[in-house]
Write an enzyme that holds these catalytic residues in place. Structure first.
Site, PDB file in Angstrom:
ATOM      1  N   PHE A 231      -3.608  44.293  58.955  1.00 58.19           N
ATOM      2  CA  PHE A 231      -4.223  44.317  57.542  1.00 58.19           C
ATOM      3  C   PHE A 231      -5.538  43.525  57.287  1.00 58.19           C
ATOM      4  CE2 PHE A 231      -3.651  44.559  52.975  1.00 58.19           C
ATOM      5  CZ  PHE A 231      -3.420  45.823  52.639  1.00 58.19           C
TER       6      PHE A 231
ATOM      7  N   THR B  12     -10.005  43.514  58.024  1.00 56.70           N
ATOM      8  CA  THR B  12     -10.804  44.260  57.100  1.00 56.70           C
ATOM      9  C   THR B  12     -10.975  45.919  57.308  1.00 56.70           C
ATOM     10  OG1 THR B  12     -12.479  42.499  57.847  1.00 56.70           O
ATOM     11  CG2 THR B  12     -13.469  44.546  56.914  1.00 56.70           C
TER      12      THR B  12
ATOM     13  N   LYS C 237     -12.560  50.037  70.416  1.00 56.39           N
ATOM     14  CA  LYS C 237     -13.510  50.316  71.326  1.00 56.39           C
ATOM     15  C   LYS C 237     -13.076  49.734  72.597  1.00 56.39           C
ATOM     16  CE  LYS C 237     -16.186  47.935  69.002  1.00 56.39           C
ATOM     17  NZ  LYS C 237     -16.388  47.734  67.232  1.00 56.39           N
TER      18      LYS C 237
ATOM     19  N   GLY D 284     -19.351  53.278  63.442  1.00 53.46           N
ATOM     20  CA  GLY D 284     -18.629  52.777  62.323  1.00 53.46           C
ATOM     21  C   GLY D 284     -18.203  54.055  61.464  1.00 53.46           C
TER      22      GLY D 284
ATOM     23  N   GLY E 144     -21.285  37.756  57.210  1.00 52.36           N
ATOM     24  CA  GLY E 144     -20.049  38.236  57.933  1.00 52.36           C
ATOM     25  C   GLY E 144     -20.142  39.319  58.772  1.00 52.36           C
TER      26      GLY E 144
ATOM     27  N   ASP F  17     -20.511  44.854  73.240  1.00 53.24           N
ATOM     28  CA  ASP F  17     -19.988  46.014  72.074  1.00 53.24           C
ATOM     29  C   ASP F  17     -20.656  47.214  72.277  1.00 53.24           C
ATOM     30  OD1 ASP F  17     -18.473  46.416  69.317  1.00 53.24           O
ATOM     31  OD2 ASP F  17     -20.586  47.096  69.134  1.00 53.24           O
TER      32      ASP F  17
ATOM     33  N   LYS G 271     -19.298  51.293  73.364  1.00 53.79           N
ATOM     34  CA  LYS G 271     -19.536  52.566  72.485  1.00 53.79           C
ATOM     35  C   LYS G 271     -20.252  53.333  73.485  1.00 53.79           C
ATOM     36  CE  LYS G 271     -19.470  49.834  68.086  1.00 53.79           C
ATOM     37  NZ  LYS G 271     -20.378  49.120  67.246  1.00 53.79           N
TER      38      LYS G 271
HETATM   39  N1  HSE Z   1     -19.462  44.146  65.714  1.00 53.63           N
HETATM   40  C1  HSE Z   1     -20.014  45.849  65.725  1.00 53.63           C
HETATM   41  C2  HSE Z   1     -21.057  45.764  65.283  1.00 53.63           C
HETATM   42  C3  HSE Z   1     -18.978  46.252  64.710  1.00 53.63           C
HETATM   43  O1  HSE Z   1     -21.975  45.034  64.557  1.00 53.63           O
HETATM   44  O2  HSE Z   1     -21.877  47.058  65.391  1.00 53.63           O
HETATM   45  C4  HSE Z   1     -18.830  47.630  64.535  1.00 53.63           C
HETATM   46  O3  HSE Z   1     -18.428  48.037  65.721  1.00 53.63           O
END
Ligand code: HSE
Length: 371
Positions: A8, A10, A88, A117, A170, A184, A188
């Site tokens: 629970f 974001t 991911k 996203g 944030g 990251d 993806k």
């Molecule tokens: N940390 C990732 C970004 C979050 O900034 O794109 C979304 O996958």
């Protein structure tokens, strides 16, 4: 559809809010370590309670990370429950295993929010790959690095200041490694390439350079030439071989990629008969990400979903030897630019990295960019 929501944070809390507006789905249980009296459904800290509940047909995983997310998702699929996730890292690390579990247990597995996203990128890619031959996927897949590079380019901030600002907002995490080192983006990219080419790539095989070597000086030099830095992942099929890599990329001001601000993503796919398709939108954030999670749930609830977007996931050795691009490399001694095979360029980067006193900067020149 009766959903159990795991986590629970974001994504989970935004999903809960969105799901309440939909008649087709009900969040019947939330897995949470702490009590949540404000929620009007069962709240439990015991996953077994969820997996044993025959009323729950779908599990939404919003915990993140590898464990316990993997054990929970695998158990849910084994129990024949559908799984929707935005994770991911999990999808990349256990791709074959999770796809096979979904097939074996006649369940649906979806992860549209894991790349792009709020953009329906993976679903659009799957739709194209089903009817046309995809030759390449490429794009800005990380919102945080787009924000940082944009603040450096537009506001003249240094890397550390821009990162701090992203953390204050944030966007970047306290430990920003996964974003700024390109991990990251790589996850993806791997998910996108797997879908595009019907393969299963190993994340760790994909060369990956983040944005930490880009400073005020590099941004100024690029700007003087009408160029903008972006962190980009690219995968392509060349002579039957699959190439993939993540690295800083320079675009001319005329390219749409140069104009992405904030946490925006811009992802493109190239296919034989359709040509180029580009998708842009919010690549991160509670509501955008949760919207794609909800869209996956609604698609499953409507029926007719297969186990995964594709049933092709052939093991694949990454091979960058046949791909070529225009490259720019700054070493201790010089700035070198020119067209080179991708594998050769990354090998030369690694050798400078081992011998130079400073870490070199490697960037691809894209969209007609010239140094
Ligand atoms: N940390 C990732 C970004 C979050 O900034 O794109 C979304 O996958």
């Amino acid at each position: 559809m009766k959903i159990a929501l795991l986590g629970f944070g974001t994504v989970g809390s935004h999903f809960y809010e969105l799901a309440r507006e939909q008649d087709a789905v009900t969040v019947a249980a939330v897995l949470s370590r702490r009590p949540r009296p404000e929620l009007s459904c069962t709240v439990t800290s015991d996953f077994d309670e969820i997996v044993r509940d025959p009323e729950i047909d779908t599990v939404v995983e919003a915990i993140g990370g590898l464990e316990p997310a993997f054990s929970y998702v695998a158990a849910a699929l084994r129990a024949g429950k559908n799984v929707v996730t935005a994770n991911k890292q999990l999808m990349c690390a256990h791709y074959d295993e999770l796809l096979e579990l979904a097939h074996e247990h006649d369940a649906c597995l979806r992860c549209t929010a894991a790349a792009g996203g709020g953009i329906p990128w993976l679903t659009s890619l799957a739709r194209t790959a089903e009817m046309d031959e995809v030759s390449a996927v490429e794009g800005i897949l990380n919102g945080t690095t787009n924000y940082i590079l944009n603040a450096m380019t537009e506001d003249g901030l240094g890397y550390a200041e821009a990162l701090e600002k992203a953390q204050e907002l944030g966007l970047a995490e306290k430990d920003p490694t996964a974003d700024v080192e390109g991990l990251d983006t790589r996850r993806k990219l791997v998910l996108s390439a797997n879908l595009a080419f019907g393969v299963s790539l190993r994340e760790e095989d994909v060369p990956c350079i983040g944005i930490t070597q880009i400073g005020k000086r590099e941004v100024r030099l690029a700007k003087a030439r009408g160029l903008t830095f972006k962190l980009v992942g690219r995968a392509e099929r060349v002579n039957g071989k699959i190439s993939a890599y993540v690295c800083p990329t320079l675009y001319p001001d005329s390219a749409p990629e140069a104009h992405m601000t904030g946490a925006e993503n811009l992802i493109s796919l190239y296919s034989e008969r359709i040509g180029k398709q580009s998708f842009t939108g919010e690549g991160a954030g509670g509501f955008p990400t949760a919207s794609n999670v909800l869209a996956d749930c609604l698609a499953i609830a409507r029926g007719g979903c297969s186990a995964y977007y594709t049933d092709k996931h052939a093991p694949c050795e990454l091979d960058n030897s046949a791909a070529e691009a225009e490259w720019l490399m700054r070493t201790d001694a010089a700035i070198l630019s020119g067209r080179k095979p991708t594998a050769e360029q990354f090998a030369s980067y690694e050798s400078y990295k081992a011998s130079d006193s400073n870490v070199p900067l490697l960037a691809r020149l894209a969209g007609g960019a010239k140094w």
